[in-house]
Motif scaffolding. Structure first.
Motif, PDB file in Angstrom:
ATOM      1  N   TYR A 170       0.791  -2.065   0.344  1.00  0.00           N
ATOM      2  CA  TYR A 170       0.442   0.438   0.010  1.00  0.00           C
ATOM      3  C   TYR A 170       0.987   1.144  -0.096  1.00  0.00           C
ATOM      4  CZ  TYR A 170      -3.281   3.566   1.539  1.00  0.00           C
ATOM      5  OH  TYR A 170      -4.023   4.818   1.881  1.00  0.00           O
ATOM      6  N   VAL A 171       1.913   1.383   1.255  1.00  0.00           N
ATOM      7  CA  VAL A 171       2.949   2.488   1.162  1.00  0.00           C
ATOM      8  C   VAL A 171       3.271   2.264  -0.681  1.00  0.00           C
ATOM      9  CG1 VAL A 171       4.546   3.553   1.946  1.00  0.00           C
ATOM     10  CG2 VAL A 171       3.300   2.310   3.371  1.00  0.00           C
ATOM     11  N   GLY A 172       4.031   1.538  -0.595  1.00  0.00           N
ATOM     12  CA  GLY A 172       4.726   1.738  -2.246  1.00  0.00           C
ATOM     13  C   GLY A 172       3.744   1.527  -3.625  1.00  0.00           C
ATOM     14  N   THR A 173       2.546   1.461  -3.785  1.00  0.00           N
ATOM     15  CA  THR A 173       1.828   2.706  -4.848  1.00  0.00           C
ATOM     16  C   THR A 173       1.780   3.727  -4.793  1.00  0.00           C
ATOM     17  OG1 THR A 173       0.928  -0.190  -4.465  1.00  0.00           O
ATOM     18  CG2 THR A 173      -0.382   1.427  -5.789  1.00  0.00           C
ATOM     19  N   GLN A 174       1.205   3.988  -3.502  1.00  0.00           N
ATOM     20  CA  GLN A 174       1.276   5.205  -2.966  1.00  0.00           C
ATOM     21  C   GLN A 174       1.771   6.343  -3.608  1.00  0.00           C
ATOM     22  OE1 GLN A 174      -2.156   6.511  -2.276  1.00  0.00           O
ATOM     23  NE2 GLN A 174      -2.453   4.380  -2.880  1.00  0.00           N
ATOM     24  N   ARG A 175       3.411   5.921  -2.765  1.00  0.00           N
ATOM     25  CA  ARG A 175       4.545   6.441  -2.919  1.00  0.00           C
ATOM     26  C   ARG A 175       4.949   6.237  -4.709  1.00  0.00           C
ATOM     27  NH1 ARG A 175       8.480   4.624   1.403  1.00  0.00           N
ATOM     28  NH2 ARG A 175       7.585   6.024   2.916  1.00  0.00           N
ATOM     29  N   LEU A 176       4.622   5.307  -5.424  1.00  0.00           N
ATOM     30  CA  LEU A 176       4.286   5.078  -7.361  1.00  0.00           C
ATOM     31  C   LEU A 176       3.693   6.560  -8.110  1.00  0.00           C
ATOM     32  CD1 LEU A 176       5.188   1.705  -8.056  1.00  0.00           C
ATOM     33  CD2 LEU A 176       6.700   3.826  -8.849  1.00  0.00           C
ATOM     34  N   TRP A 177       2.452   6.583  -7.230  1.00  0.00           N
ATOM     35  CA  TRP A 177       1.499   6.815  -8.089  1.00  0.00           C
ATOM     36  C   TRP A 177       1.585   8.671  -7.857  1.00  0.00           C
ATOM     37  CZ3 TRP A 177      -4.040   3.349  -6.790  1.00  0.00           C
ATOM     38  CH2 TRP A 177      -3.711   3.144  -7.744  1.00  0.00           C
ATOM     39  N   ARG A 178       1.851   8.967  -6.307  1.00  0.00           N
ATOM     40  CA  ARG A 178       2.261  10.192  -6.228  1.00  0.00           C
ATOM     41  C   ARG A 178       3.770  10.989  -6.994  1.00  0.00           C
ATOM     42  NH1 ARG A 178       1.963   9.561  -0.410  1.00  0.00           N
ATOM     43  NH2 ARG A 178       3.326   9.384  -0.098  1.00  0.00           N
ATOM     44  N   GLN A 179       4.491   9.962  -7.524  1.00  0.00           N
ATOM     45  CA  GLN A 179       5.736  10.421  -7.860  1.00  0.00           C
ATOM     46  C   GLN A 179       5.408  10.430 -10.040  1.00  0.00           C
ATOM     47  OE1 GLN A 179       8.302  11.413  -7.004  1.00  0.00           O
ATOM     48  NE2 GLN A 179       9.571  11.953  -8.246  1.00  0.00           N
ATOM     49  N   ALA A 180       4.558   9.351  -9.939  1.00  0.00           N
ATOM     50  CA  ALA A 180       3.752   9.309 -11.395  1.00  0.00           C
ATOM     51  C   ALA A 180       2.883   9.408 -12.072  1.00  0.00           C
ATOM     52  CB  ALA A 180       4.925   7.316 -11.661  1.00  0.00           C
ATOM     53  N   GLY A 181       1.618   9.225 -11.419  1.00  0.00           N
ATOM     54  CA  GLY A 181       0.749   9.855 -11.450  1.00  0.00           C
ATOM     55  C   GLY A 181      -0.577   8.734 -11.186  1.00  0.00           C
ATOM     56  N   GLY A 182      -2.039   7.937 -11.185  1.00  0.00           N
ATOM     57  CA  GLY A 182      -2.630   7.005 -10.896  1.00  0.00           C
ATOM     58  C   GLY A 182      -2.374   6.537 -11.576  1.00  0.00           C
ATOM     59  N   GLY A 183      -2.535   5.209 -11.344  1.00  0.00           N
ATOM     60  CA  GLY A 183      -2.388   3.921 -12.478  1.00  0.00           C
ATOM     61  C   GLY A 183      -0.669   3.609 -13.157  1.00  0.00           C
ATOM     62  N   ARG A 184      -0.211   4.721 -12.942  1.00  0.00           N
ATOM     63  CA  ARG A 184       1.596   4.672 -13.500  1.00  0.00           C
ATOM     64  C   ARG A 184       2.112   3.712 -12.345  1.00  0.00           C
ATOM     65  NH1 ARG A 184       2.283   9.539 -17.397  1.00  0.00           N
ATOM     66  NH2 ARG A 184       0.483   9.716 -18.607  1.00  0.00           N
ATOM     67  N   GLY A 185       3.358   2.795 -12.906  1.00  0.00           N
ATOM     68  CA  GLY A 185       4.353   2.579 -12.345  1.00  0.00           C
ATOM     69  C   GLY A 185       3.933   0.966 -11.572  1.00  0.00           C
ATOM     70  N   VAL A 186       2.492   1.074 -10.981  1.00  0.00           N
ATOM     71  CA  VAL A 186       1.702  -0.494 -10.990  1.00  0.00           C
ATOM     72  C   VAL A 186      -0.113   0.023 -11.238  1.00  0.00           C
ATOM     73  CG1 VAL A 186       1.477   0.869  -8.876  1.00  0.00           C
ATOM     74  CG2 VAL A 186       0.330  -1.553  -9.751  1.00  0.00           C
ATOM     75  N   SER A 187      -0.169  -0.885 -12.064  1.00  0.00           N
ATOM     76  CA  SER A 187      -1.529  -0.681 -12.836  1.00  0.00           C
ATOM     77  C   SER A 187      -2.946  -1.113 -11.399  1.00  0.00           C
ATOM     78  CB  SER A 187      -1.563  -1.283 -14.111  1.00  0.00           C
ATOM     79  OG  SER A 187      -2.090  -2.628 -13.473  1.00  0.00           O
TER      80      SER A 187
END
Length: 307
Positions: free
Chosen positions: A50-67
């Motif tokens: 959960y934490v990693g997904t939120q950080r990825l989406w804040r950096q790259a945008g929702g659904g990017r990095g992990v769909s």
């Protein structure tokens, strides 16, 4: 769906009236299991994802990095895993072979492929503090670590590892040991799930990109074919065996109108048929992708002009 047929078959067994002793005397609240040795790693992985997904989406945008699809797959697999090891199915699996088989099939052919599809390594790495990530990356690239990962993530190695776990834990001495010792029982659960997770991860995300992904899909078909064969043989042996393999496993078989041998036969059928169908369905998916990959990757042929 095959998974629904497993659930329906188990419900049909559980619908049998309980006898005067046994299940009728058990407090329903006590059927739920809360083993911190199994739940703590599951909670940690869930929080980290959960934490990693939120950080990825804040950096790259929702659904990017992990769909969004991968996130849905992860949490579905996570929930199936949690229910398999905490619900009354877990308690019953120690006393009814058929329930044991359903529990482990949920872990190996439902939860594991869903979580493997989610490709959790990315979010888990991003769950670390930013200052720790470069060090984690360097550690993973160390020659001994990368070499060990290269070996265990090879399709042949992972297929053999998963098959070994399946056969070894159904050998009567090891199975009886798992029933008698809670620590060994935990190890049984972890080895089933971990080898299955690695198996599906390699099939879905292993070596091969672009054109070579066709080779990867062909390898996945072969690995699944081997797994279908050996798991089917094990299920058939359990089904047709004239003797009990683990006498203590069917302690509550009589509660559902089954003899211990019939309970073992039902468990064998559950491994042989529904599990085989799920593996076959996965093989057909990879076969479809293998046959159609050229349609999406092949370059257009040049147009030849007359003269």
């Amino acid at each position: 769906m095959p998974s629904l047929s497993i659930a329906a078959l188990l419900l049909a067994v559980l619908a049998q009236p309980a006898r005067a002793h046994g299940l009728s005397d058990v407090d329903a609240r006590s059927l739920w299991s809360y083993d911190p040795w199994l739940l703590s790693p599951l909670y940690l992985v869930g929080i980290a994802f959960y934490v990693g997904t939120q950080r990825l989406w804040r950096q790259a945008g929702g659904g990017r990095g992990v769909s969004f699809r991968q996130v849905t797959a992860f949490w579905t697999g996570w929930l199936v895993t949690a229910l398999a090891i905490t619900s009354p199915l877990h308690w019953l699996g120690e006393r009814l072979f058929a329930a044991h088989m359903v529990e482990h099939e949920l872990l190996m052919v439902v939860a594991a492929p869903l979580m493997a599809y989610a490709r959790i390594n990315g979010p888990l790495l991003w769950s670390l503090p930013a200052s720790f990530r470069p060090a984690a990356g360097r550690f993973l690239n160390l020659v001994p670590v990368a070499g060990a990962w290269g070996f265990i993530s090879h399709p042949v190695s992972v297929t053999a590892l998963h098959g070994t776990a399946l056969w070894a834990w159904h050998a009567p001495p090891l199975y009886a040991w798992a029933l008698a010792d809670s620590a060994v029982h935990r190890l049984q659960h972890v080895s089933f799930f971990a080898t299955a997770l690695l198996f599906w991860w390699v099939l879905l995300h292993g070596r091969g990109q672009g054109r070579s992904s066709r080779i990867r899909d062909g390898i996945a078909i072969a690995c699944l074919f081997i797994t279908i064969l050996h798991s089917g043989v094990l299920g058939a042996l359990l089904t047709i065996s004239p003797r009990l393999w683990i006498p203590g496993q069917g302690a509550l078989a009589g509660e559902f109108g089954l003899s211990p041998l019939e309970d073992q036969q039902l468990a064998g059928i559950l491994m042989w048929v529904p599990m085989g169908i799920l593996y076959t369905g996965a093989a057909l998916f990879f076969a479809h992708r293998w046959l159609t990959v050229n349609d999406s990757h092949a370059p257009l042929a040049p147009i030849r002009h007359p003269g």
